[in-house]
Design an enzyme around this catalytic site. Sequence first.
Site, PDB file in Angstrom:
ATOM      1  NE  ARG A  95       8.069  -2.436  11.458  1.00  0.00           N
ATOM      2  CZ  ARG A  95       6.929  -2.871  10.964  1.00  0.00           C
ATOM      3  NH1 ARG A  95       6.790  -4.149  10.643  1.00  0.00           N
ATOM      4  NH2 ARG A  95       5.917  -2.054  10.781  1.00  0.00           N
ATOM      5  CE  LYS A 106       1.723  -2.189   3.579  1.00  0.00           C
ATOM      6  NZ  LYS A 106       2.661  -1.308   4.273  1.00  0.00           N
ATOM      7  CG  PHE A 383      -6.865   9.963   4.267  1.00  0.00           C
ATOM      8  CD1 PHE A 383      -6.194   9.571   5.411  1.00  0.00           C
ATOM      9  CD2 PHE A 383      -6.549   9.338   3.059  1.00  0.00           C
ATOM     10  CE1 PHE A 383      -5.238   8.567   5.367  1.00  0.00           C
ATOM     11  CE2 PHE A 383      -5.593   8.334   3.014  1.00  0.00           C
ATOM     12  CZ  PHE A 383      -4.939   7.944   4.165  1.00  0.00           C
TER      13      PHE A 383
END
Lengths: 558, 558
Positions: A95, A106, A383
């Site tokens: 997108r 964000k 992470f």
Amino acid sequence: MAHLTDIEIAQAKELQHIKTVANKLNLNEDNLEMYGKYKAKLPLSLIDENKVKENNLVLVTALTPTPAGEGKTTVSIGLTEGLNKVGKQATVVLREPSLGPVFGIKGGAAGGGYSQVVPMEDINLHFTGDFNAIEKANNLLSALIDNNLQSKTNNLNIDPRTILWKRVIDMNDRSLRHITIGLGGTANGIPREDGFNITPASEVMAILCMATDFDDLKKRLGNIFIGFTFDKKPVFASDLKAQDAMAILLKDAIKPNLVQTLEENPAIIHGGPFANIAQGTNTIIATKMGLSLSNYVVTEAGFGADLGAEKFLNIKSQHAGLNPKCVVLVATVRALRHHGGAQKEEYNTPSIERVQEGLKNLEKHIENIRKYNIEPVVAINSFISDTEEEVNFVIEACGKLGVKAVVSEGWAKGGEGTKNLANAVVDVVENKATQFKPLYNWTSPVKEKIETIAKEIYGAEKVEYSKKAQLNLRRIDRLGFNDFAVCMAKTQKSFSDNDKLIGRPEGFTVTVREIEIAAGAQFIIPILGKMMRMPGLPAVPASENMTIDNQGVISGLS
Amino acid sequence: MAHLTDIEIAQAKELQHIKTVANKLNLNEDNLEMYGKYKAKLPLSLIDENKVKENNLVLVTALTPTPAGEGKTTVSIGLTEGLNKVGKQATVVLREPSLGPVFGIKGGAAGGGYSQVVPMEDINLHFTGDFNAIEKANNLLSALIDNNLQSKTNNLNIDPRTILWKRVIDMNDRSLRHITIGLGGTANGIPREDGFNITPASEVMAILCMATDFDDLKKRLGNIFIGFTFDKKPVFASDLKAQDAMAILLKDAIKPNLVQTLEENPAIIHGGPFANIAQGTNTIIATKMGLSLSNYVVTEAGFGADLGAEKFLNIKSQHAGLNPKCVVLVATVRALRHHGGAQKEEYNTPSIERVQEGLKNLEKHIENIRKYNIEPVVAINSFISDTEEEVNFVIEACGKLGVKAVVSEGWAKGGEGTKNLANAVVDVVENKATQFKPLYNWTSPVKEKIETIAKEIYGAEKVEYSKKAQLNLRRIDRLGFNDFAVCMAKTQKSFSDNDKLIGRPEGFTVTVREIEIAAGAQFIIPILGKMMRMPGLPAVPASENMTIDNQGVISGLS
């Protein structure tokens, strides 16, 4: 360990000319409409329905996310790099980012670390103008409505109190949520209440993403339901003869955009609806374009699998006849800790107990994906704070369910970090794929469709309808919109309609507060809880820390 | 005589690839940022100040126009074709059209008949996204202002009642002229009055057009004056740290756009302020780009010479150090009849008496141009209803003033119809050009600058100031803005501030009702009469008659 920022990594990359990227899709310069040296639009004539059927579609979705997101875009891009590394011809189809979050909290949506699409700045800013075209088409219809209200020769007798169509702007701007317009006397129109939504929330965005070709786009634009006349007749955009002018504004926006990944693989980026209030996936045209040109297409749907994947499968894939062969469920150890009860400040604190408890959320998503007759692969988006113990625990737990879970290190290492994930996906696509099965048929009764989603996917025990929602249901029936898809508007933070219910809630009731209609997109939109269609800016907007020098070098964009 | 419509003529043209057009400017593909095959952006590095001084700038303006316009754009394009036909290397440099009028009454602004710039549809629609970028930069500042009003950590103590900065949208939408925003409770901001202007009226547009380079653009954006704090201190965009983020949004919009004329000559199109409320001419950067690449540059300024040319000369040319060598005054016989007293329904009725009376308007414009030490040429933009007698009368009358008047048939014949006009312009440029002289210096006192324009150009006897304007003058002095240019906001229909005073009014008083400030553009804007910054749509909007088929072929766009 000092990290480069996303934009520093992106800027350090020496980009290939977009012609070179297009060559990888067997396209030559004549097939491209270039926008500068690194972006191009692809004509719709390149879509080949036979290839769409032959080639392999992989959907990337996630468990119920934390507010920071699970890194679906990053994993989608990384997986595409990995697939190319293991010898597949793969394209990522994504997108387009909205400008609003870019200047808010964000940031953009071009991936992260060493899994990014570039030119990152352009993609996160105006790109090729698609959002602007959507905004203009939306707002032209608004101007035509307000112009008609005070027209003497042409008046449709629209009751201004019933107008559902709102203006849009691609900006986080809370002060435009609720406004009054037409003030200041007879020259300035008819006073009425209105408001602006953010552009990705426009029905025009949903329509662009659902349209199968240009004629279909135009038909859908004409079908937009605006409101009622004073004598209670429905009014559509076609009553204002708006559909052609709107389609003219969208003549280029309907064409998908080609860019590249950091490893010079093709990326198609097109459309950008949010997944909590709209279908949350790129355009049908872009997905088909990818499948026409590439053996593997990796695509994503927004937020958790209860929202994005549910809509991708039941709405988009069912409508477009797509057959996704594998679903990648992105999970972070952070999110598993969250679903196991960790507070925000504990997200980076290892805890095997919390991960174990949090796995219930992931397990429910795995069960859900299998209801569509699709085999999931879990991608553990790595992470620094993850411990080996936690990661192994997730891999083993998934293994017990017969699901392959693979660590994805695309953020830190690009395609080198996702080869294992790529191999796991290839294994499912080549050895385990069957025919995908939607969960409901559009032709089923509305309440049945809503209940199927709520019970089968969310795990709700019951669906309740407010008085308003019951009235809305009768209106939908009266207008003949029963055969539309159900596009749920629900919080992304929980399987339920209550933000606070983390993990795998059970025995809960969801309440349909109202049901909106997007007749052009062919959606009915049950609203569960309060959904925001216009974000605000934070106390210190991201814009304050952005700089650009006179060579055009930008910093502070993320 | 059946005519093809403008869009039919444009669509019948087989366009050259923009690379071929660029070759005529000695540019190769590496110099271009292509937007599809027929549009490209030109990097600012191509500007060469030595060439800017050497080459020849021709300004096209008009007598006081009728509402249909005098065809300045058509004449500018036609003249460029003619100059190329008589052996000169000429480029036309124009403004970008606004979307608002495209869907309203007036249509686009890409010329007409056989004097058009192409691709006409793209130029009249989103083009390369410049207007959108300007709109977003403008509205980001608005969002930052409203966000700051309710910010706890970052509050600038702005008094919402003093905010002068408005939002913009590129749409004819009267119902947004006067609105209230921030309604609906604490989550939705601080309620206040606001309104939308049309995008060409944004100060960001004026700034883009006045900026000499990217650093200058950024500095000007930071200098935008927003309003006052509760303790009466001025607030600027830089106080919101907005200038870099706004400049980031404008990083591509600052680059001029290259397209082609119907005869495949280069056209640079960039910026689009209106001339009744802003400076009404393309960007300084585009004009300099044209002059860097081409021996002759033909450019235009909006509305009559009292507005567009006055601002082109006193504001733009003075600031940028440009030296226009010839001014072409466009006149139609229709407009001369109008200034001679013809009613609208008589515009096409020949009348030597009315033309004779109407010539007084043209004569005043001729006198005005000579005040700048520039020699005018009159272009009689030919219409079918013109009689030979009327045309000859105009030519003779101009001849008596020592001015060459030439029939321009660019609309019907392209460059073949403008060779005489081209030769007349070349004669002035090569044999009669001297150094242009502005009418006032920016450093003169504000009232003196206003009076100079009103008396010397408009022919007013007196300037009066309302109470509000007098207060505004004191504010300008207090803020230290006395050295700004004066950018008059006045009706285009009369030399005076009264629409009804056609011809060459004398002995009249103009009234400055208020004076606005555009501190980033470095303008003070005296408002004479009521100026509209947001047009409305007509009873039957042009959009209703537009169509587009599934091959993308558009009709009804003008």
